[in-house]
Scaffold this active site. Sequence first.
Site, PDB file in Angstrom:
ATOM      1  N   GLU A  36     -47.783  41.148  36.395  1.00 13.78           N
ATOM      2  CA  GLU A  36     -47.203  40.600  37.619  1.00 13.78           C
ATOM      3  C   GLU A  36     -46.136  39.605  37.166  1.00 13.78           C
ATOM      4  O   GLU A  36     -46.425  38.448  36.883  1.00 13.78           O
ATOM      5  CB  GLU A  36     -48.252  39.898  38.481  1.00 13.78           C
ATOM      6  CG  GLU A  36     -47.688  39.505  39.842  1.00 13.78           C
ATOM      7  CD  GLU A  36     -48.133  38.131  40.327  1.00 13.78           C
ATOM      8  OE1 GLU A  36     -47.805  37.793  41.485  1.00 13.78           O
ATOM      9  OE2 GLU A  36     -48.764  37.391  39.570  1.00 13.78           O
ATOM     10  N   ASP A  68     -52.072  38.348  35.768  1.00 11.65           N
ATOM     11  CA  ASP A  68     -51.553  37.533  36.861  1.00 11.65           C
ATOM     12  C   ASP A  68     -50.553  36.489  36.359  1.00 11.65           C
ATOM     13  O   ASP A  68     -50.700  35.929  35.276  1.00 11.65           O
ATOM     14  CB  ASP A  68     -52.727  36.827  37.547  1.00 11.65           C
ATOM     15  CG  ASP A  68     -52.299  36.002  38.742  1.00 11.65           C
ATOM     16  OD1 ASP A  68     -51.773  36.586  39.699  1.00 11.65           O
ATOM     17  OD2 ASP A  68     -52.490  34.771  38.714  1.00 11.65           O
TER      18      ASP A  68
END
Length: 686
Positions: free
Chosen positions: A421, A368
Site C-alpha cells: 500500500e 500497510d
Amino acid sequence: MAVAKKQTAKKSGEKAAGEAKEGIAEKKIKKNTVMDKANTSKKYEESHFVDSTKKVWNYSLLTDEAVRNFQQGTLYNGYEYFGSHEIEVLGKRGYYFAVWAPNATAVSVKGNFNGWKNNEYLLYVRLDNSGIWEGFIPGFPRGEVYKYHIKGYKGTEIDKGDPYANFWEKRPQTASITWGLGYGWNDKDWMEERKVHNALSAPWSVYEVHLASWMRPNKYDEEAYNDYATITARLVPYVKEMGFTHVELMPVMEHPFDGSWGYQGTGYFAPTSRFGNPQDFMAMVDAFHNAGIGVILDWVPSHFPYDAHGLFMFDGAHTYEYADMRKGYHPDWNSYIFNYSRGEVKSFLISSARFWFDKFHIDGIRVDAVSSMLRLDYSRGEGQWEPNQFGGNGNLEAIKFIKDLNETIFRDFPDVQTIAEEATDWPKVSRPTFADGLGFGMKWMMGWMHDTLDYFKFDPIYRQYHQNKFTFSMMYFYDENFMLPLSHDEVVHGKSPMIYKMPGDEWQKFANLRLLYTYMFTHPGGKLLFMGNEFGQTNEWNYKSELQWELLEFAPHKKMQECVKALNNLYASEPALYELQFEPGGFEWVDLNHRSEGVMCYKRKGKNKKDDVLVILNTTPMVRQDWKVQVYGKAEWQEVFNSDKAEFYGSGNVYNPSPAVHLVDKKAGLYEIKCHLPALGAIIFR
C-alpha cells in the site's frame, strides 16, 4: 538444530568432557528432534547440566550463530527461538522463555501460576552482551497466562506481554498465553498448485474483509463476535459463491483497541483471540484453501501503539522504536515507528512476516502504509525531520529492510505475493531488488482509485470535460504491477458508501456503479473490493456493527450482487482479462474520439488472439442505437456481458446477441461493428 552451550562457566577440569558430551548431544538433536502430535510440543535431547532444584533452569535454545544473526538482522525464523516454547528437559515438560531486553537489569516471568509476584521466576541473561534473557520453567502448563516483569532503564519496572507470543488474552486483558502451533493441515493440493493461483498471470479478484463486522451474532452488539468456526462456515462459501479468487483480511494480528481496525497491533505472532485460538484460525485458512481461495493478510510493520503492555519503551528505553522522535513518532496515528537500523528489530519484523507464511500457510501479505516507512518527511513539516546522509528524504534503513523482507519471502515462499500500500510516486515499488526495485509483487494503484471515483462522481453531462481522469491510468500503468483497490478507506470517515458516490436517481446510481465495476474488472491489473461494496451498501462501514445484509431483500441490491458475481466469473473465465494484465501487450485503446458522447472503447488481449475481448463503455444516460466502432482482426463478435441486463437491475432492453460486422479494409483486416449501447452501461464482446 543443536542447542547452544550452557551460559554458566564450567569448572576447568570438566571442560573437555563437557565439550565432548555437548558434541554428541548436538548430533542426537539433529537426528532425534520430533514433533509430539499429542500435545503439539517439541522434544529436545538432554544436553545441558542444569540445577534442577531451581524454579528456572538455565537452558537455551539459541545457538551462537542464531544470536549473531539476530543482532545482524538476519534471523528470519526468530519465532523458533524467542517467546515461549513447550519442550522437555531432563525428563521434565515445561516452557522455555526467551525475550530481548537489552536495557534490563532483571527479567522474570509472572502470572496466575505464582500470584503475579515479581522477581520470583527470574530468567538468565546471556553472557554474550546480546541482551537476551532466557530460561526453562519445568512443569509450566500450556494455556497459562504470563507477562515479563522487567527491571529496566534507570530503575523502571514494567510488566510486558511477550513480543513473540502465539496467543493472547482477549482484550481488555493483556497477558500472553503459553500455547503451541500444532495443526493437521488438509490443504496439500492447494499448496502444491498455488503457484498457478498466485501468479501475476492469474486472475486476482480480492474480497477485503474485517472479520468482526462482516457478520455478527447480534448486529447491534459490538461486543458480540462470531467465532472463527462460525465465520468460516459462513464466509468461505460466500466468497466462493461470489467468485472471488482471494480474500484479504484486515489485520488479524492481536491488537488491544477495536477502533484501530487491527492496524495498531501488539501481537505480531498471534491471531487475535477475539474469535478463538490459533488452531481455529488455521482451520479457517485451511477451509479457504480447500475452496480454492487464496488468503492475504494485512501486515503492519510501519508503526505500533504505546499501550503499556506492548513494544513501546519495552525495557524502559526506546528499544523497538527510534529514540529520535523526528523518526520514531508517527503524527498521523499517534504511534511509534520501528527502528529499522537495529538488527534485532529487523529480525523481529521479518520473522513476523515469515511466520504467517510458514505456520499459517497464507498466500500473501498486504504491507500497510509503505509510504510512511519510505519517507523521512512523511506528514512532517519543515524542521520536523532530518535528511539522510545524502541529503534526501528517504529512510535508507527502512528501504533496506523492505528489500530484505521481500527477498526473504520470495526466496523461502516463491509461490506467494507481497503487496504494497504505497500512495506516492516512489519508483519501482513492484520491481525486483536486482533491478533496483523494492521487490514487492504488486502495488495498490491509488491514483487509479482517486481518478476513477472523481470521474464517476461527476454528473454525466460534465464527464466529457474530464475524460483524461478516465484514461490517465494507462499512461503510467506499466510502471508497476498494479492492483486496483476500492477498499475500506473509501467508505469511512464521511466519504460515503460506493452507491452514494454515484450521481442521479436510484436507477442511475446503480447503473453508474455497475458501469464502474465493469470498468474496474476489465482494466488491467488485480482487483480489490471491500465487503459490502458488492451489493451497494447504503451506510458507511462501521466496525461496531455488521454489513447491511437486510438490503439483499431489495431487488437493486440483490441484483447488484449478481452483477459482481458475473463480473468475477467473467474475469476468471476470459484469459484476455488476466493473462497479460501487467504487460503492454494486454491492452489497446480502440476508440477515444467520442468525448462529447461519453463513449470509450478498448481491447483486452490474451496470449491467443482468439481470446481478445472488446469493451465499450457508455458513461452517459443516453441509449446509443447502431453505434459503430472499427476494430482489427476479427470478423465475428459475440456479446458476453452487458451491465444493463434485467437480472442486474438494468433495463434489459438494449442487448447485442450477435452484432452486425462488415469488412472495411480486407488488406488491413479492419472490420466495423454496429451495436447498441445501453444508457450508463457497458458491453463486452468476444
